[in-house]
Write a protein that holds these residues in place. Sequence first.
Motif: not given
Length: 314
Positions: A46, A50, A144, A169, A258
């Motif tokens: 993740k 991103q 995240q 996230t 993402d």
Amino acid sequence: MTDTMTRPKITVVGSANVDLTFRTPRLPVPGETFAGHSLHQGMGGKGANQAVVAARLGAEVAFVARVGNDGFATQAIDAYQTDGINTSFVQHSKDQPTGTAAILVDDDAENCIIVVAGANAELNADDVRSAKDVIAFSDVVICQLETPVEAALEAFKLARAANVLTMLTPAPAELVSDELLSLCDVCVPNKTEIAAITGCSVETQADCAAAAEQLRQRGVRQVALTMGGEGVLVLDRSGMSLIPASPVKAVDTTGAGDAFTGALAVSLAEGMSLADAATRAGIVAAISVTRVGTQTSFPSLDEINRWKQAENTA
């Protein structure tokens, strides 16, 4: 805040994985063996996802992460650098392999994922503090929870002290604490995650709105709740609104969340409202699901502009 002559500055603290994506007719049941269509190796995690999205949208991106001392690590760092990401804060673990994800995607674009954290599990507050100066000069810091919570907490504390926007996230959702939420400016959950965090039903749009409001009551300043084909429910000081999803034929939804988060961060850094940023981020996510793979599916800024022009002339 970034002005019109400056690239947005984004720092991402999070996971770095190698993705092994298996295309299958359908998802298997326990004990079953059957032939798949294909195997694709790419980069994921993740955090890395991103970071890559933000870089492709023109942001100046620094990535704080851990990888192993293996061939996967070399491939990952080479890929990040190709996208122009600052990898100075990517540390190498001596004992753990680079994180790996096995992703199964069926003919209906549904997926299930098994993740082995590897070096991601060693990311710590000291690693984050090594990037203190970069964090302080960022427009947005994204975290995240595929890495230890202490890393996210330290990143958000440093960002908050420097008046830098924080974005979370919340996955895995069970790791989300009130302390972390209190440091979060923008939370970007999906329906499963917000239900786990709040205990609220998400059966109806009204349910989702109530769950988003609960997050705000627990300290989150803004919420962008992603709901797949239903769109994005955004909640900020101006109120709540639903941003409809762009209609596309999905072939692989892996990484779409993402893609949305990375694009949302860049758009907010450029000064957009949450609703406008979510609209643009929704386009990025929509493009990504029309392609196979994770980071390989993420579009460039030119592709997004062409998409928007085509929508305007349709």
